[in-house]
Design an enzyme around this catalytic site. Structure first.
Site, mmCIF file in Angstrom:
data_model
loop_
_atom_site.group_PDB
_atom_site.id
_atom_site.type_symbol
_atom_site.label_atom_id
_atom_site.label_comp_id
_atom_site.label_asym_id
_atom_site.label_seq_id
_atom_site.Cartn_x
_atom_site.Cartn_y
_atom_site.Cartn_z
ATOM 1 C CG HIS A 1 -1.971 -1.125 1.073
ATOM 2 N ND1 HIS A 1 -3.006 -1.288 1.960
ATOM 3 C CD2 HIS A 1 -2.118 -2.122 0.153
ATOM 4 C CE1 HIS A 1 -3.728 -2.354 1.604
ATOM 5 N NE2 HIS A 1 -3.205 -2.868 0.522
ATOM 6 C CG ASP A 2 5.352 3.064 0.828
ATOM 7 O OD1 ASP A 2 5.266 3.973 -0.013
ATOM 8 O OD2 ASP A 2 6.215 3.059 1.732
ATOM 9 C CG ASP B 1 7.038 7.726 -0.582
ATOM 10 O OD1 ASP B 1 6.203 6.822 -0.390
ATOM 11 O OD2 ASP B 1 6.870 8.623 -1.431
ATOM 12 C CB SER C 1 3.032 7.583 -0.031
ATOM 13 O OG SER C 1 3.116 6.313 -0.621
ATOM 14 C CD GLU D 1 -8.081 -5.595 3.165
ATOM 15 O OE1 GLU D 1 -8.139 -6.440 2.286
ATOM 16 O OE2 GLU D 1 -7.315 -5.705 4.157
ATOM 17 C CG MET D 2 -6.746 -6.829 6.801
ATOM 18 S SD MET D 2 -5.397 -7.117 7.939
ATOM 19 C CE MET D 2 -5.396 -8.887 8.102
ATOM 20 C CG HIS E 1 -3.285 -11.826 -1.626
ATOM 21 N ND1 HIS E 1 -3.743 -11.460 -2.861
ATOM 22 C CD2 HIS E 1 -3.245 -10.683 -0.898
ATOM 23 C CE1 HIS E 1 -3.973 -10.151 -2.890
ATOM 24 N NE2 HIS E 1 -3.674 -9.660 -1.714
HETATM 25 C C1 HEM Z 1 -5.950 -9.652 4.920
HETATM 26 C C2 HEM Z 1 -5.085 -9.264 4.081
HETATM 27 C C3 HEM Z 1 -5.370 -8.857 2.666
HETATM 28 C C4 HEM Z 1 -6.539 -8.709 2.019
HETATM 29 C C5 HEM Z 1 -7.939 -8.907 2.565
HETATM 30 C C6 HEM Z 1 -6.229 -8.289 0.673
HETATM 31 C C7 HEM Z 1 -7.160 -8.025 -0.295
HETATM 32 C C8 HEM Z 1 -6.883 -7.492 -1.525
HETATM 33 C C9 HEM Z 1 -7.856 -7.123 -2.509
HETATM 34 C C10 HEM Z 1 -9.348 -7.287 -2.369
HETATM 35 C C11 HEM Z 1 -7.200 -6.616 -3.559
HETATM 36 C C12 HEM Z 1 -7.811 -6.116 -4.860
HETATM 37 C C13 HEM Z 1 -8.208 -7.299 -5.665
HETATM 38 C C14 HEM Z 1 -8.655 -6.944 -7.048
HETATM 39 O O1 HEM Z 1 -9.819 -6.599 -7.216
HETATM 40 O O2 HEM Z 1 -7.841 -6.987 -7.965
HETATM 41 C C15 HEM Z 1 -5.808 -6.656 -3.248
HETATM 42 C C16 HEM Z 1 -4.816 -6.159 -4.053
HETATM 43 C C17 HEM Z 1 -3.492 -6.243 -3.769
HETATM 44 N N1 HEM Z 1 -2.908 -6.893 -2.711
HETATM 45 FE FE1 HEM Z 1 -3.885 -7.619 -1.122
HETATM 46 N N2 HEM Z 1 -4.885 -8.212 0.528
HETATM 47 C C18 HEM Z 1 -4.315 -8.561 1.714
HETATM 48 C C19 HEM Z 1 -2.981 -8.671 1.981
HETATM 49 C C20 HEM Z 1 -1.979 -8.444 1.060
HETATM 50 C C21 HEM Z 1 -0.602 -8.752 1.267
HETATM 51 C C22 HEM Z 1 -0.040 -9.429 2.490
HETATM 52 C C23 HEM Z 1 0.064 -8.348 0.142
HETATM 53 C C24 HEM Z 1 1.531 -8.423 -0.196
HETATM 54 C C25 HEM Z 1 2.488 -8.644 0.632
HETATM 55 C C26 HEM Z 1 -0.911 -7.791 -0.750
HETATM 56 C C27 HEM Z 1 -0.627 -7.258 -1.979
HETATM 57 C C28 HEM Z 1 -1.560 -6.741 -2.822
HETATM 58 C C29 HEM Z 1 -1.244 -5.978 -3.995
HETATM 59 C C30 HEM Z 1 0.142 -5.587 -4.500
HETATM 60 C C31 HEM Z 1 -2.452 -5.643 -4.578
HETATM 61 C C32 HEM Z 1 -2.660 -4.745 -5.788
HETATM 62 C C33 HEM Z 1 -2.995 -3.373 -5.230
HETATM 63 C C34 HEM Z 1 -3.375 -2.341 -6.250
HETATM 64 O O3 HEM Z 1 -2.831 -2.342 -7.346
HETATM 65 O O4 HEM Z 1 -4.229 -1.500 -5.911
HETATM 66 N N3 HEM Z 1 -2.142 -7.877 -0.168
HETATM 67 N N4 HEM Z 1 -5.627 -7.213 -2.008
HETATM 68 CA CA LIG Z 2 4.963 5.385 -1.756
#
Ligand code: HEM
Ligand SMILES: [Ca+2]
Length: 654
Positions: free
Chosen positions: A171-172, A242, A244, A304-305, A405
């Site tokens: 999210h950074d 950074d 953000s 989100e969580m 994930h």
């Molecule tokens: C409880 C924990 C988490 C939940 C519920 C969650 C849920 C989600 C959801 C719903 C999306 C958007 C899916 C879509 O419609 O394409 C997403 C995107 C993403 N997640 Fe997770 N996530 C979690 C943890 C993580 C972790 C641990 C990582 C990496 C270490 C991660 C990396 C990402 C990345 C890189 C994206 C793309 C974000 C973007 O481009 O906006 N997430 N996640």
């Molecule tokens: Ca950043």
């Protein structure tokens, strides 16, 4: 320098594994640093030859014959933005980090691609190609390949903090917003808005093991069409590492997050401030309990969580702690000065944590050293190269970095402090967008969540997803929910990123021509998993990057397989080498004194726990379980506090 890199690649950096792995990184490094820089200028020349000018990356008409894939926002004329070259601090948006290409890595710019797009029409329609012309349904893949059979499995040594810090880090550097209705409301892609061009719902095949509905809502990512008529998703975060997500990625947002007193960030009782405009964080709770408010941070996903809200708070508190310490030592500093200096130290500690503590779980430390992205205990290291674009790539965000994930647990736990620790365990699916646990226990809830996350094992880094995210993701009051694995797969196709095999080729790993695990096949997969893929996909080219990467056998000592590791290296090298403000740089204006830097390098995640929560003891390596056999027994905070950054080194010398 470039020639030297090539020479090293030629020598085969990874000859011990019989693979020229370095040339993957090298290729990226070069093609996205040096080459894209050149390409941009070449493109501009080309356009000006035709008497055309691009305005902030948006060019008048695609010219025939261009098959360029580098996002054009990066080609905007440097003169369009006047950078303050003397600025000692990063901008909030990331603009002007790169002085030659001020838009590189800035929030609200197009996501560049590692590989040419794989859109079905080469422009914008979702990836369909492959041998049969149709890819398998994302939910089918999720059920066939990513469903847990049998009991939950956990990692032997790593804690769920690896997951949580990973999400915070994601999210950074990336936020891809979704297409909405004109009034900003989300699209209902299974019902009222199903004909909206922003919709691309996932159909649920009959006989699903969980879903009774036949459609899961899915909106396309907010994108722009680049000069070549190609759809490119927009990144609303700043790509640089950074913080953000703590400070905001837009100037007005950053202002809103500040208290404007003593350089501090806004807070309520030392917790995150309230977001009075956000009502989405009450998904599972029909009643609004007044003092349980939705949280505000520099990233809109903060609610989100509960674990995510908790780690956000750790860094908000650390900022305020630093600000107070700096102000006490320098009473003559104004709010702005204190804010910027505290922000700078906080970011440096975060970068140190990311490269020093977090990444070695994914990239073999030995390899980190070879590609020069490791952190030495003392001293400066300057790897900055203005030709490197540090932007988070589409491919990395939509596929590769979602690997973690798989580490998400089914539950959320709260553990008290002290030796007689008692715990409360809840289901994660009852707490998406729900700040109740955060505020629980007289406001200490989030500290107990942090404590629990330092103790709990991560879910096993395998192809299996827990039900809380596979069937019950974002479960709401109507019991409607989604599947994260299916979303990841579908999102990859919607973003037009190519399949797994293309990334292998990019990484100079062997081409996959058949589903066997012998030469020419899925050599990095186990036979049973390869068989599963064979039952699911028509041919190896079809395998989605997310699924292909998640099913790979892991490399020794790390959580991921060879394709993912190669792509992690590439991106994290860019984040570092393309960041003019990277904390280890010896720049007298933007960097730290040697003493300050060495002090920052001592700060660990454990230090941050002890400084900013009520824990009384914690293991030195928070990402590793506190076990004697792992040489990581808990130590009292009095030990960790010795590692706190020494703010006496910030007495003003100016
Ligand atoms: C409880 C924990 C988490 C939940 C519920 C969650 C849920 C989600 C959801 C719903 C999306 C958007 C899916 C879509 O419609 O394409 C997403 C995107 C993403 N997640 Fe997770 N996530 C979690 C943890 C993580 C972790 C641990 C990582 C990496 C270490 C991660 C990396 C990402 C990345 C890189 C994206 C793309 C974000 C973007 O481009 O906006 N997430 N996640
Ligand atoms: Ca950043």
């Amino acid at each position: 320098q470039c020639e030297r890199a090539y020479r090293l690649a030629e020598k085969g950096y990874y000859s011990d594994r019989q693979r020229s792995g370095y040339s993957c990184i090298d290729k990226f490094y070069l093609s996205h640093g040096q080459q894209s820089y050149r390409k941009c200028f070449a493109m501009e020349d080309y356009y000006s030859y035709y008497g055309l000018r691009c305005d902030r990356g948006i060019c008048p008409n695609p010219l025939p014959g261009i098959t360029e894939t580098v996002a054009f926002s990066q080609c905007s004329t440097p003169s369009s933005i006047n950078c303050d070259r003397g600025n000692r601090y990063r901008t909030i948006t990331g603009e002007c980090n790169n002085l030659l290409n001020p838009e590189w890595g800035k929030s609200e710019t197009l996501q560049p691609r590692l590989l040419p797009n794989a859109f079905n029409d080469g422009k914008q329609s979702q990836r369909m190609n492959g041998c049969s012309g149709r890819l398998p349904n994302p939910r089918t893949i999720s059920v066939n390949v990513h469903r847990r059979d049998g009991i939950m499995k956990f990692e032997d040594s790593i804690t769920v903090m690896v997951m949580q810090i990973g999400q915070l880090l994601a999210h950074d550097f990336i936020l891809t917003k979704l297409t909405t209705k004109p009034n900003g409301a989300p699209l209902n892609c299974c019902t009222t808005d199903k004909d909206d061009p922003g919709c691309n719902p996932i159909s649920v095949p009959p006989g699903d093991p969980f879903f009774k509905v036949d459609c899961l809502t899915f909106s396309r990512s907010r994108s722009m069409i680049d000069c070549n008529g190609i759809r490119q998703p927009v990144n609303s975060q700043s790509s640089y590492i950074d913080l953000s997500m703590v400070y905001g990625a837009f100037d007005e947002e950053a202002e809103r997050l500040r208290s404007h007193q003593g350089g501090r960030l806004a807070d309520i009782n030392n917790k995150l401030p309230a977001d009075s405009n956000d009502f989405t964080c009450e998904l599972s709770r029909p009643v609004n309990i007044p003092h349980y408010y939705c949280l505000l941070a520099g990233d809109e996903r903060v609610n989100e969580m509960p674990g995510l809200s908790s780690v956000h708070t750790l860094f908000m508190r650390e900022h305020n702690r630093l600000a107070d310490g700096l102000q006490a030592r320098n009473p003559h500093w104004d709010d702005e000065r204190v804010y910027q200096e505290a922000r700078k130290i906080n970011i440096a500690q975060w970068q140190n944590l990311v490269y020093g503590e977090y990444l070695p779980n994914f990239i073999n430390p030995h390899i980190m050293r070879r590609v020069n992205i490791d952190v030495r205990r003392y001293g400066y290291k300057d790897t900055y190269d203005p030709r490197v674009d540090a932007s988070a790539t589409n491919d990395f965000g939509v596929g590769i970095f979602r690997f973690s994930h798989t580490l998400i647990r089914q539950d959320v736990r709260l553990t008290g402090f002290g030796t007689t620790t008692s715990s409360v365990t809840e289901n994660l699916d009852d707490h998406f967008f729900d700040p109740v646990l955060y505020h629980e226990f007289d406001g200490q809830g989030f500290e107990f969540i942090l404590k629990a996350m330092s103790l709990l094992e991560a879910a096993r880094a395998d192809r299996e997803f827990e039900r809380s995210i596979q069937d019950l993701l974002f479960k709401d009051m109507n019991n409607e929910s989604l599947d994260l694995a299916a979303l990841n797969i579908h999102r990859g196709r919607e973003h037009g990123v190519p399949g797994y095999n293309e990334y292998r080729k990019l990484c100079e790993l062997s081409n996959v021509e058949h589903f066997g695990t012998t030469a020419g096949g899925l050599v990095d997969h186990d036979p049973d998993v390869a068989a599963l893929l064979e039952r699911t996909y028509s041919c190896p080219e079809d395998i989605d990057i997310f699924t292909g990467m998640l099913t790979e056998r892991r490399l020794p000592g790390v959580l991921i397989g060879p394709t993912a590791q190669c792509l992690y290296i590439t991106q994290f090298k860019r984040f570092r080498d393309g960041d003019r403000f990277f904390y280890e740089r010896p720049d007298p204006r933007t960097g730290f004194s040697l003493g300050q830097l060495n002090s920052i390098k001592r700060v660990t995640l454990a230090t941050l726990y002890c400084l900013n929560t009520g824990v009384i003891e914690i293991q030195p390596q928070v990402f590793i379980q506190p076990l004697e056999e792992l040489r990581n027994s808990p130590l009292p905070c009095s030990f960790h506090l010795q590692n706190a950054v020494n703010l006496d080194l910030w007495y003003d010398q100016y």
